[in-house]
Design an enzyme around this catalytic site. Structure first.
Site, PDB file in Angstrom:
ATOM      1  N   THR A  49     -51.027   8.054 -59.837  1.00  0.00           N
ATOM      2  CA  THR A  49     -52.294   8.671 -59.438  1.00  0.00           C
ATOM      3  C   THR A  49     -53.264   7.645 -58.884  1.00  0.00           C
ATOM      4  OG1 THR A  49     -54.263   9.807 -60.318  1.00  0.00           O
ATOM      5  CG2 THR A  49     -53.048   8.428 -61.846  1.00  0.00           C
ATOM      6  N   TYR A  54     -56.662   9.574 -69.454  1.00  0.00           N
ATOM      7  CA  TYR A  54     -55.685   9.910 -68.415  1.00  0.00           C
ATOM      8  C   TYR A  54     -55.402   8.716 -67.513  1.00  0.00           C
ATOM      9  CZ  TYR A  54     -53.727  12.002 -64.182  1.00  0.00           C
ATOM     10  OH  TYR A  54     -52.935  12.287 -63.095  1.00  0.00           O
TER      11      TYR A  54
END
Length: 360
Positions: free
Chosen positions: A133, A177
């Site tokens: 990501t 995250y």
């Protein structure tokens, strides 16, 4: 690569019933590969993606319904695989803030289990492409921004404005995250370096397209479209001027397949994968375009910024284009209009099915 080259071994797609996973699995099956989907079916709606895959490719797609943390099932699946695309993950920053332990277990421990399964398997490791990501770069708070046209942020630095964020940007994990995905990203790269695992990493920006179950927490373009098509207001966190480089899922799939095809050359490499500067767009501009598509203004309700949100992120895609042989990404307006058509058709099909069921 053909199924014959893989020696009859299936391609394992973890998270294969998810949005990107199901599109990737469909493409692999269409290209003639046997595909093993490994998915816990934990996200609402993804069971429909798996049913769609099996209906389209009844002889090529099989599934293991299991959690990525189930190492016994994972080891069995990895032992069979000729290649692995690892997309199974906890995908929302907000969920990681509410339940960091599960986020850690799924994203980091789950990835570690995949790496160990491949490292220890008989016959040597299989190629691995990992879905990372852009959050590995943190909130990018040091990037000095200006407001462009009153509805979008843009970097003051001309080089950043022209090319976006490159892979040389220092890593800076924010939110649980960001930490779990960032640590997993680094483990994949180190297993390539330390153990010779043929593995590459794709640091994705905002991918959109058919089969996306967009929610307020993840998949924002699909979520905005779903709300607008229903005539419902959209919640925007921040001022809506935040900019992302959006990428059609078909282009993302092409990049994953290209990384696999070139894995000997790109093992140990990370690539920023997004639409690039040509597809950089603010939330406000997307909302305005959705209003054009639906023929009515979209109501946006603004709320406070969320932790770790980037005001500006655009991928520098030059390395990916050069080393993976990628062509220009699909223009965002064309892709978003296509997604709107798919959502209309999908919702109409669901409504027809419900009407038939109610009449029985």
């Amino acid at each position: 690569m053909s199924g014959a080259i893989l020696g009859g071994r299936p391609v394992l797609v973890t998270g294969g019933a998810g949005f990107i996973g199901s599109n990737l699995a469909d493409r692999l099956a269409r290209d003639g590969h046997e595909v093993l989907v490994y998915d816990a079916l934990a996200r609402p709606g993804v069971e429909a993606n798996l049913a769609w895959l099996k209906a389209r490719h009844p002889r090529r797609v099989s599934a293991v319904v299991a959690d990525i943390r189930n190492e016994a099932e994972l080891n069995r699946a990895a032992a069979e695989a000729g290649a692995v695309f690892h997309l199974a993950a906890q995908v929302a920053v907000t969920t990681s803030m509410a339940d960091p332990r599960t986020d850690f277990a799924v994203n980091l421990q789950g990835t570690f289990a995949v790496l160990e399964a491949l490292r220890r398997r008989a016959g040597g490791p299989a190629p691995l492409v990992f879905a990372s990501t852009n959050k590995v770069y943190g909130d990018l708070a040091d990037v000095e921004l200006a407001v462009e046209g009153d509805d979008a942020y843009a970097p003051r630095d001309p080089a950043l404005r022209a090319h976006g964020i490159g892979e040389g940007r220092p890593l800076d994990f924010h939110t649980p995250y960001g930490c779990s995905k960032g640590a997993a990203d680094q483990y994949v790269l180190d297993y390539a370096r330390s153990f010779g695992l043929p593995a590459a990493v794709m640091r994705m920006s905002c991918v959109y397209g058919p089969r996306q179950m967009g929610t307020e927490d993840q998949g924002w373009i699909a979520h905005f479209l779903i709300r607008a098509l229903r005539g419902e207001p959209i919640s925007v966190y921040g001022d809506g001027r935040q900019v992302r480089d959006v990428l059609d899922v078909g282009d993302a799939v092409e990049a994953y397949l290209s990384a696999w095809a070139r894995i000997d050359a790109v093992a140990g490499c990370a690539f920023n994968l997004g639409g690039g500067p040509a597809n950089a767009v603010s939330l406000r501009r997307v909302i305005a375009f959705i209003g054009e598509l639906t023929g009515r203004p979209v109501e946006a309700r603004y709320a406070d910024w969320r932790g770790g949100d980037q005001r500006y992120y655009v991928s520098d895609t030059r390395r990916a284009a050069r080393e993976l042989g990628l062509g220009p990404a699909r223009p965002w307006r064309e892709g978003v209009a296509s997604l709107a058509r798919w959502l209309r058709e999908e919702h109409a099909a669901v409504a027809r099915a419900r009407a038939v069921e109610a009449a029985q």
